[in-house]
Write an enzyme that holds these catalytic residues in place. Structure first.
Site, short mmCIF file in Angstrom:
data_model
loop_
_atom_site.label_atom_id
_atom_site.label_comp_id
_atom_site.label_asym_id
_atom_site.label_seq_id
_atom_site.Cartn_x
_atom_site.Cartn_y
_atom_site.Cartn_z
N GLN A 196 0.83 -1.22 0.00
CA GLN A 196 0.00 0.00 0.00
C GLN A 196 0.86 1.26 0.00
O GLN A 196 0.47 2.29 -0.56
CB GLN A 196 -0.91 0.03 1.24
CG GLN A 196 -2.04 -0.99 1.23
CD GLN A 196 -1.66 -2.26 1.96
OE1 GLN A 196 -0.48 -2.63 2.01
NE2 GLN A 196 -2.63 -2.94 2.53
N ASP A 237 -6.79 1.10 12.49
CA ASP A 237 -7.99 0.34 12.12
C ASP A 237 -8.93 0.15 13.30
O ASP A 237 -10.13 -0.01 13.13
CB ASP A 237 -7.58 -1.02 11.55
CG ASP A 237 -7.00 -0.83 10.16
OD1 ASP A 237 -5.80 -0.54 10.06
OD2 ASP A 237 -7.78 -0.90 9.19
N ASN A 247 -3.12 -1.46 13.55
CA ASN A 247 -2.91 -0.85 12.23
C ASN A 247 -2.15 -1.86 11.39
O ASN A 247 -1.80 -2.96 11.85
CB ASN A 247 -2.16 0.48 12.35
CG ASN A 247 -2.17 1.26 11.04
OD1 ASN A 247 -3.21 1.43 10.41
ND2 ASN A 247 -1.01 1.72 10.60
N LYS A 248 -1.91 -1.51 10.16
CA LYS A 248 -1.27 -2.41 9.21
C LYS A 248 -0.03 -3.10 9.79
O LYS A 248 0.77 -2.48 10.49
CB LYS A 248 -0.89 -1.60 7.95
CG LYS A 248 -0.21 -2.36 6.84
CD LYS A 248 -0.93 -3.61 6.42
CE LYS A 248 -2.38 -3.39 6.05
NZ LYS A 248 -3.15 -4.65 5.95
O1 MRU Z 1 -5.47 -3.77 4.77
P1 MRU Z 1 -5.74 -2.33 4.56
O2 MRU Z 1 -5.06 -1.73 3.39
O3 MRU Z 1 -7.24 -2.02 4.59
O4 MRU Z 1 -5.13 -1.64 5.85
C1 MRU Z 1 -5.19 -0.24 5.97
C2 MRU Z 1 -4.48 0.30 7.16
O5 MRU Z 1 -3.95 -0.42 7.96
C3 MRU Z 1 -4.57 1.78 7.36
O6 MRU Z 1 -3.40 2.26 7.95
C4 MRU Z 1 -5.76 2.09 8.26
O7 MRU Z 1 -6.92 1.47 7.78
C5 MRU Z 1 -6.00 3.53 8.42
S1 MRU Z 1 -6.70 4.22 6.95
C6 MRU Z 1 -7.04 5.86 7.20
#
Ligand code: MRU
Length: 346
Positions: A196, A237, A247-248
């Site tokens: 990402q 998240d 978070n990720k």
């Molecule tokens: O798996 P993803 O791409 O949905 O994960 C996204 C994240 O971890 C973001 O950092 C999080 O959702 C915050 S988005 C404003």
């Protein structure tokens, strides 16, 4: 911004396909809620606030086509749609927050004609999208005050316009600092396995002419040790009542490295990401995704066939590593538990 993450147009949900960026800018038009659910599951749309908006629009889309003679039959079918949406991804609480908001709206209108309930659910989903954009701008305004002139900011994953209705949370802070005239630069972690950071964060920052440098995940410590990173800003998240933050995957490692090097580590998220029903991070469900996301890069096999693999999509950063949590209602520091109550009530 020169792209729309998601929008409601002519009784359909439009979204940019985030699996195909940055190579291609492709928009999908969905008229069937099951395809919206698939888009969330398959990460055509991703990022906590964005999947909340998608779930709300998906349910509203499904509601338009419900064929029911009685309110009871309508609500049974509506709740089945909500149930399907809630099973798409488990970690980001914004998804469940948005589903609950749509359900609440429907129940408030339970004595109204079915056509007007359908219309109001559509309006509510559009409102969630519009509010999210304003929320991100407020997060940006608050967070920009923490960013010093000349800062180099490390971010992980994509918490940008693509992960929200637009503008972003972590990237909202960065955008606001940039628009305030601060001379800042961004280091974007590539964010294996979905990339990402490499694919999405760089793409949207470059579109906005915000200086960005791509690094692979294992380089963050090197640049911190050289004094090249001023602070870290990431999204979230789900944030537990004590401030522990999901978070990720890889966010935790960045936070520990930041502490080692005395670098402030900030989390930027809307109040809808707070889950005060969870006392700490150990309660947060962590999604495990298909192993092929690790064994292959863009379809090319990079590991031996049959190798054992784990693929948790998120990790938990304990509150003690977090210098501040930036929300649309203000900034929480130190005693998160107490401050969250005030921020959630604001
Ligand atoms: O798996 P993803 O791409 O949905 O994960 C996204 C994240 O971890 C973001 O950092 C999080 O959702 C915050 S988005 C404003």
């Amino acid at each position: 911004m020169s792209f729309r993450t998601i929008e409601w147009r002519d009784n359909a949900v439009l979204m940019i396909d985030q699996t195909r960026l940055p190579a291609e800018e492709v928009y999908h038009r969905y008229t069937d809620f099951t395809f919206v659910a698939d888009a969330i599951r398959n990460m055509i749309i991703r990022g906590a606030p964005a999947i909340g908006v998608a779930a709300a629009m998906g349910i509203a889309l499904g509601a338009q086509k419900i064929n029911a003679d009685t309110a009871e039959s309508f609500f049974r079918q509506l709740f089945d749609i909500c149930d399907l949406m809630s099973k798409t991804r488990p970690t980001a609480v914004n998804l469940f927050w948005a589903i609950e908001r749509i359900k609440k709206k429907a129940l408030e209108l339970k004595d109204s004609p079915l056509d007007s309930i359908k219309e109001e659910l559509k309006n509510e989903a559009i409102l969630i999208e519009r509010e999210d954009l304003e929320t991100c701008k407020s997060i940006g305004r608050h967070g920009a005050e923490l960013i010093p002139e000349g800062a180099t900011i490390l971010t992980h994953c994509n918490a940008g316009g693509l992960a929200t209705a637009g503008y972003g949370t972590a990237l909202g802070v960065i955008r606001a600092a940039h628009h305030a005239g601060k001379n800042i630069r961004v280091f974007a972690d590539e964010t294996r396995p979905w990339l990402q950071g490499a694919r999405l964060t760089t793409w949207e920052l470059m579109k906005d002419n915000i200086p960005v440098t791509l690094i692979s995940d294992n380089m963050a410590g090197f640049f911190m040790s050289r004094g090249e990173i001023t602070c870290c800003v990431v999204g979230a998240d789900r944030i537990a009542a004590n401030g522990d933050t999901a978070n990720k995957i890889g966010t935790y490692s960045v936070a520990v490295l930041a502490r080692e090097h005395g670098i402030p580590f900030y989390v930027a998220a809307p109040v809808s990401t707070l889950d005060l029903s969870m006392s700490d991070g150990s309660c947060i469900p962590i999604e495990e995704r298909p192993v092929t996301e690790v064994t292959r890069i863009r379809g090319i096999q990079i590991a031996p066939e049959g190798v054992n693999v784990r693929n948790p999509s998120f990790d938990i950063t304990p509150a003690r590593y977090i210098s501040a949590i930036i929300t649309e209602h203000g900034i929480a520091k130190d005693n998160f538990k107490e401050q969250f109550k005030a921020l959630a009530a604001a």
